[in-house]
Design an enzyme around this catalytic site. Structure first.
Site, PDB file in Angstrom:
ATOM      1  N   HIS A  90       0.840  -1.205   0.000  1.00 17.05           N
ATOM      2  CA  HIS A  90       0.000   0.000   0.000  1.00 17.05           C
ATOM      3  C   HIS A  90       0.878   1.260   0.000  1.00 17.05           C
ATOM      4  CE1 HIS A  90      -2.685  -2.952   2.171  1.00 17.05           C
ATOM      5  NE2 HIS A  90      -3.505  -2.514   1.249  1.00 17.05           N
TER       6      HIS A  90
ATOM      7  N   GLN B 298      -9.547  -6.424 -10.217  1.00 14.35           N
ATOM      8  CA  GLN B 298     -10.102  -5.195  -9.637  1.00 14.35           C
ATOM      9  C   GLN B 298      -9.589  -3.967 -10.401  1.00 14.35           C
ATOM     10  OE1 GLN B 298     -10.577  -4.173  -5.297  1.00 14.35           O
ATOM     11  NE2 GLN B 298      -8.631  -3.146  -5.624  1.00 14.35           N
TER      12      GLN B 298
END
Ligand code: PAF
Length: 281
Positions: A37, A153
Site C-alpha cells: 500500500h 479489480q
C-alpha cells in the site's frame, strides 16, 4: 497528516486545497497496510500535489459476512505508516457515513465482473465498483492508483472510469514482492512457516512461465501448465484458477499476442493467495 471521519470534513479540506490550485491523488484501501500500500502512495507522489488515502473496510464487497467480521484494522498503526510516507489526508469513515440508512444504489461492471474472482465471490465486484464510485465522489481526485496485485479489480476500475466518463486518471501500481518472491498481501500473515514456503511455488511458477515466454513460448496452455506444475509440487495443492488473459479486457487468450497476464489463485493453509505476472506485448 489530517484524518477526517466525515464526508463533509473531507470535502471541505479537499475543496480548499483544490481552490489553491493543488491537484489531488487518491489511494483507496481497506487498512491493514503493508509495504504494498505504501508503495502505491509513494508512486503517486510524482502525479499530484496532495495525496489522500482512505481506510474503509467495505462490508458490501465481502461475500462471506464472517470474513468481514474477522477483518482486523489497526488504525493507529496504519496512520503511523501513512505519516511516515507524508500522506496529506486520511479519510477513515465509519459504515453509516458511507452507507446511511436508506442507501440503495449500486454500480456494476458487467463483463469484467463475471470470471475468476467474480465467479468465486458473487457480488464482490459490485461492492468494489460501488464503494470506489462513492469514494471518488467524495475525494474528487485527479488521479487514483490501484495495485496490479488485484489485477481483476484494477481492470474493472479502469473499465468503470472509462464507461462512466469519470475524469480521473487511473495509475497502475506495480505488484510488490518480498525478497523471496512472495507477492505482498495482508493475508500472508495467516500463513504458517511451512505454508509460506509452499506459497513460494506460486511465484516460482509465474517466473518460470515468464522465462518460457521470453524464450518464445506463446501458447497459453503451455504457459499455464508451467505455473500449474510448480504449484502441484505442494503436498496438497488447491488451485482456484490459472488463466492467461488480455491485459486490458481480461478475456482469456489461446495465444499470447500483445500485452497479456497470467493470473493465478491458489490456496495455502486455507488462505487464498492471488498473484499474476505481466507478459509484455
Ligand atoms: O483493494 C482494496 O483494498 C479494496 O477493494 C478497495 C479498492 C479499497 C475498495 O474497497
Amino acid at each position: 497528516m489530517k484524518t477526517f471521519k466525515t464526508v463533509e470534513q473531507c470535502r471541505a479540506a479537499l475543496r480548499a486545497a483544490r481552490a489553491g490550485g493543488a491537484t489531488v491523488g487518491f489511494v483507496p484501501t481497506m487498512g491493514a497496510l503493508h509495504e504494498g500500500h505504501i508503495s502505491l502512495a509513494r508512486a503517486l507522489r510524482s502525479y499530484c500535489d496532495i495525496r489522500v488515502c482512505s481506510i474503509f473496510v467495505n462490508p458490501t464487497q465481502f461475500n462471506d459476512p464472517r470474513d468481514y467480521e474477522a477483518y482486523q484494522v489497526n488504525l493507529p498503526k496504519d496512520q503511523e505508516m501513512l505519516e511516515a510516507e507524508e500522506v496529506d489526508f486520511l479519510f477513515a469513515p465509519n459504515v453509516t457515513e458511507v452507507y446511511p440508512e436508506g442507501y440503495q444504489t449500486t454500480v456494476s461492471v458487467n463483463e469484467i465482473s463475471k470470471p475468476f474472482e467474480g465467479a468465486l465471490r458473487p457480488g464482490h465486484f459490485t461492492g468494489v465498483a460501488s464503494v470506489v464510485t462513492i469514494l471518488f465522489n467524495i475525494v474528487e481526485p485527479d488521479v487514483a492508483i490501484f495495485g496490479e496485485k488485484d489485477f481483476q479489480q484494477l481492470t474493472l476500475i479502469e473499465q468503470m472510469t472509462r464507461d462512466l466518463k469519470m475524469d480521473i486518471r487511473i495509475v497502475r501500481g506495480a505488484l510488490v514482492r518480498d525478497k523471496d518472491g512472495l507477492a505482498l498481501s495482508s493475508r500472508n500473515a495467516r500463513l504458517s512457516a511451512q505454508g509460506r514456503n509452499h506459497a513460494l511455488l506460486i511465484s516460482k511458477g509465474l517466473f518460470a512461465a515468464e522465462q518460457a515466454f521470453r524464450e518464445g513460448q506463446r501458447t497459453a496452455t503451455a504457459l499455464a501448465h508451467i505455473v500449474r506444475a510448480s504449484i502441484e509440487k505442494m503436498p496438497e495443492p488447491v488451485i482456484d484458477y490459472i488463466a492467461v488473459v488480455d491485459d486490458s479486457t481480461l478475456q482469456e487468450v489461446q495465444t499470447v499476442r500483445g500485452a497479456c497476464r497470467i493470473l493465478v489463485v491458489a490456496r495455502v493453509d486455507g488462505v487464498r493467495l492471488l498473484d499474476n505476472i505481466a507478459l509484455p506485448g
